[in-house]
Structures are given as structure tokens and as C-alpha cells.
Design a protein around this motif. Structure first.
Motif, PDB file in Angstrom:
ATOM      1  N   LYS A   1     -42.219 -65.691   9.886  1.00  7.83           N
ATOM      2  CA  LYS A   1     -40.914 -66.354   9.900  1.00  7.83           C
ATOM      3  C   LYS A   1     -41.014 -67.832   9.578  1.00  7.83           C
ATOM      4  O   LYS A   1     -40.214 -68.630  10.039  1.00  7.83           O
ATOM      5  N   GLU A   2     -42.016 -68.189   8.804  1.00 13.52           N
ATOM      6  CA  GLU A   2     -42.209 -69.566   8.350  1.00 13.52           C
ATOM      7  C   GLU A   2     -42.148 -70.579   9.491  1.00 13.52           C
ATOM      8  O   GLU A   2     -41.675 -71.684   9.344  1.00 13.52           O
ATOM      9  N   GLY A   3     -42.615 -70.166  10.669  1.00 13.30           N
ATOM     10  CA  GLY A   3     -42.640 -71.049  11.827  1.00 13.30           C
ATOM     11  C   GLY A   3     -41.283 -71.366  12.406  1.00 13.30           C
ATOM     12  O   GLY A   3     -41.148 -72.298  13.185  1.00 13.30           O
ATOM     13  N   CYS A   4     -40.276 -70.598  12.051  1.00 13.97           N
ATOM     14  CA  CYS A   4     -38.903 -70.885  12.483  1.00 13.97           C
ATOM     15  C   CYS A   4     -38.406 -69.937  13.564  1.00 13.97           C
ATOM     16  O   CYS A   4     -37.199 -69.743  13.689  1.00 13.97           O
ATOM     17  N   GLU A   5     -39.286 -69.323  14.316  1.00 17.99           N
ATOM     18  CA  GLU A   5     -38.811 -68.413  15.352  1.00 17.99           C
ATOM     19  C   GLU A   5     -38.259 -69.190  16.546  1.00 17.99           C
ATOM     20  O   GLU A   5     -38.731 -70.268  16.871  1.00 17.99           O
ATOM     21  N   ARG A   6     -37.235 -68.639  17.160  1.00 15.29           N
ATOM     22  CA  ARG A   6     -36.614 -69.310  18.309  1.00 15.29           C
ATOM     23  C   ARG A   6     -37.344 -69.015  19.609  1.00 15.29           C
ATOM     24  O   ARG A   6     -37.402 -69.848  20.488  1.00 15.29           O
ATOM     25  N   THR A   7     -37.882 -67.808  19.734  1.00 14.85           N
ATOM     26  CA  THR A   7     -38.583 -67.400  20.942  1.00 14.85           C
ATOM     27  C   THR A   7     -40.057 -67.175  20.606  1.00 14.85           C
ATOM     28  O   THR A   7     -40.363 -66.378  19.727  1.00 14.85           O
ATOM     29  N   PRO A   8     -40.967 -67.864  21.278  1.00 17.60           N
ATOM     30  CA  PRO A   8     -42.382 -67.694  20.981  1.00 17.60           C
ATOM     31  C   PRO A   8     -42.830 -66.239  21.132  1.00 17.60           C
ATOM     32  O   PRO A   8     -42.465 -65.570  22.090  1.00 17.60           O
ATOM     33  N   SER A   9     -43.603 -65.764  20.158  1.00 14.83           N
ATOM     34  CA  SER A   9     -44.102 -64.388  20.194  1.00 14.83           C
ATOM     35  C   SER A   9     -45.628 -64.342  20.169  1.00 14.83           C
ATOM     36  O   SER A   9     -46.216 -63.277  20.148  1.00 14.83           O
ATOM     37  N   PHE A  10     -46.257 -65.487  20.175  1.00 12.29           N
ATOM     38  CA  PHE A  10     -47.705 -65.620  20.032  1.00 12.29           C
ATOM     39  C   PHE A  10     -48.295 -65.917  21.405  1.00 12.29           C
ATOM     40  O   PHE A  10     -48.023 -66.956  22.000  1.00 12.29           O
ATOM     41  N   LYS A  11     -49.083 -64.994  21.937  1.00 11.38           N
ATOM     42  CA  LYS A  11     -49.661 -65.123  23.277  1.00 11.38           C
ATOM     43  C   LYS A  11     -51.126 -65.504  23.180  1.00 11.38           C
ATOM     44  O   LYS A  11     -51.887 -64.889  22.434  1.00 11.38           O
ATOM     45  N   VAL A  12     -51.515 -66.521  23.938  1.00  9.27           N
ATOM     46  CA  VAL A  12     -52.901 -66.974  23.999  1.00  9.27           C
ATOM     47  C   VAL A  12     -53.413 -66.710  25.412  1.00  9.27           C
ATOM     48  O   VAL A  12     -52.758 -67.061  26.391  1.00  9.27           O
ATOM     49  N   ASN A  13     -54.580 -66.065  25.488  1.00  5.99           N
ATOM     50  CA  ASN A  13     -55.167 -65.772  26.788  1.00  5.99           C
ATOM     51  C   ASN A  13     -56.668 -66.014  26.674  1.00  5.99           C
ATOM     52  O   ASN A  13     -57.393 -65.161  26.156  1.00  5.99           O
ATOM     53  N   GLY A  14     -57.116 -67.177  27.100  1.00  6.31           N
ATOM     54  CA  GLY A  14     -58.527 -67.529  26.971  1.00  6.31           C
ATOM     55  C   GLY A  14     -58.897 -67.666  25.501  1.00  6.31           C
ATOM     56  O   GLY A  14     -58.307 -68.454  24.779  1.00  6.31           O
ATOM     57  N   THR A  15     -59.849 -66.855  25.054  1.00  5.76           N
ATOM     58  CA  THR A  15     -60.276 -66.894  23.654  1.00  5.76           C
ATOM     59  C   THR A  15     -59.614 -65.793  22.826  1.00  5.76           C
ATOM     60  O   THR A  15     -59.959 -65.602  21.663  1.00  5.76           O
ATOM     61  N   MET A  16     -58.670 -65.086  23.410  1.00  5.35           N
ATOM     62  CA  MET A  16     -57.980 -64.004  22.708  1.00  5.35           C
ATOM     63  C   MET A  16     -56.532 -64.394  22.432  1.00  5.35           C
ATOM     64  O   MET A  16     -55.955 -65.217  23.130  1.00  5.35           O
ATOM     65  N   TRP A  17     -55.952 -63.778  21.399  1.00  3.40           N
ATOM     66  CA  TRP A  17     -54.566 -64.068  21.033  1.00  3.40           C
ATOM     67  C   TRP A  17     -53.929 -62.809  20.462  1.00  3.40           C
ATOM     68  O   TRP A  17     -54.611 -61.893  20.013  1.00  3.40           O
ATOM     69  N   ALA A  18     -52.605 -62.781  20.492  1.00  5.79           N
ATOM     70  CA  ALA A  18     -51.857 -61.683  19.872  1.00  5.79           C
ATOM     71  C   ALA A  18     -50.467 -62.183  19.532  1.00  5.79           C
ATOM     72  O   ALA A  18     -49.889 -62.998  20.252  1.00  5.79           O
ATOM     73  N   CYS A  19     -49.926 -61.690  18.413  1.00  7.61           N
ATOM     74  CA  CYS A  19     -48.540 -61.965  18.070  1.00  7.61           C
ATOM     75  C   CYS A  19     -47.789 -60.646  18.162  1.00  7.61           C
ATOM     76  O   CYS A  19     -48.157 -59.664  17.515  1.00  7.61           O
ATOM     77  N   PHE A  20     -46.729 -60.647  18.956  1.00  7.92           N
ATOM     78  CA  PHE A  20     -45.957 -59.433  19.171  1.00  7.92           C
ATOM     79  C   PHE A  20     -44.773 -59.343  18.212  1.00  7.92           C
ATOM     80  O   PHE A  20     -43.979 -58.415  18.302  1.00  7.92           O
ATOM     81  N   GLY A  21     -44.678 -60.272  17.272  1.00  3.15           N
ATOM     82  CA  GLY A  21     -43.620 -60.239  16.279  1.00  3.15           C
ATOM     83  C   GLY A  21     -44.121 -59.901  14.885  1.00  3.15           C
ATOM     84  O   GLY A  21     -43.340 -59.551  14.017  1.00  3.15           O
ATOM     85  N   CYS A  22     -45.418 -59.993  14.660  1.00  2.36           N
ATOM     86  CA  CYS A  22     -46.006 -59.709  13.343  1.00  2.36           C
ATOM     87  C   CYS A  22     -46.407 -58.247  13.234  1.00  2.36           C
ATOM     88  O   CYS A  22     -46.627 -57.568  14.230  1.00  2.36           O
ATOM     89  N   GLU A  23     -46.576 -57.804  11.995  1.00  3.89           N
ATOM     90  CA  GLU A  23     -47.070 -56.458  11.743  1.00  3.89           C
ATOM     91  C   GLU A  23     -48.513 -56.357  12.223  1.00  3.89           C
ATOM     92  O   GLU A  23     -49.303 -57.289  12.046  1.00  3.89           O
ATOM     93  N   ALA A  24     -48.854 -55.230  12.823  1.00  4.17           N
ATOM     94  CA  ALA A  24     -50.200 -55.035  13.374  1.00  4.17           C
ATOM     95  C   ALA A  24     -51.260 -55.081  12.288  1.00  4.17           C
ATOM     96  O   ALA A  24     -51.021 -54.686  11.149  1.00  4.17           O
TER      97      ALA A  24
END
Length: 86
Positions: free
Chosen positions: A18-41
């Protein structure tokens, strides 16, 4: 440091969609791991995510999974960025 975005309670806006224009953060950071719940797997995974090397590789447009010379380059760049050695 890697992305330059602020993280609030482990969440931030995704640098990949979304070209960095998302209103609600979907990118989760946990220690050295990360996941985006809005992007295609990513192939073979339930979500788009991984470890910090995967993130650095994707930000620099390296193919995943990292192997060989690409892996060594990304590891070296991370060591410099975070002032650590392997």
C-alpha cells in the motif's frame, strides 16, 4: 534502525504494501522475527514474514531464501548496521 519507522507495542506500518499509506499498522515485530498480516503470504508460509535477515534481503530486493554470496552480503550489512560481529 533497519526500516527507520517507529514501532508502537510491536506494531508498525508495513514497508512493502500500500505504498506505506496504510492507516492501521499490519506489520508485527517480535524480537528478531516479523510478519505482515496485510501482505500476500510468502511461498510455503501462512503469512509474509521471517527473521531480520529475510527482512533486510527483501528491503534490498534479494531473492529468498538467502543463499551463498547474497546471504554473506546481507549478514555483513546487518553486522555493520547493528555494530555486531558473527
Amino acid at each position: 534502525r533497519l526500516i527507520g519507522a517507529s514501532v508502537v507495542n510491536g506494531w508498525m506500518t508495513c514497508p512493502f504494501h500500500k505504498e506505506g499509506c496504510e492507516r492501521t499498522p499490519s506489520f508485527k515485530v517480535n524480537g528478531t522475527m516479523w510478519a505482515c498480516f496485510g501482505c500476500e503470504a510468502l511461498a510455503g508460509k501462512q503469512t509474509m514474514g521471517g527473521n531480520l535477515l529475510d527482512l533486510a534481503a527483501m528491503l534490498k530486493n534479494y531473492a529468498l531464501p538467502l543463499r551463498g554470496t547474497d546471504l554473506q552480503i546481507v549478514k555483513s550489512e546487518m553486522e555493520i548496521l547493528f555494530n555486531v560481529s558473527s
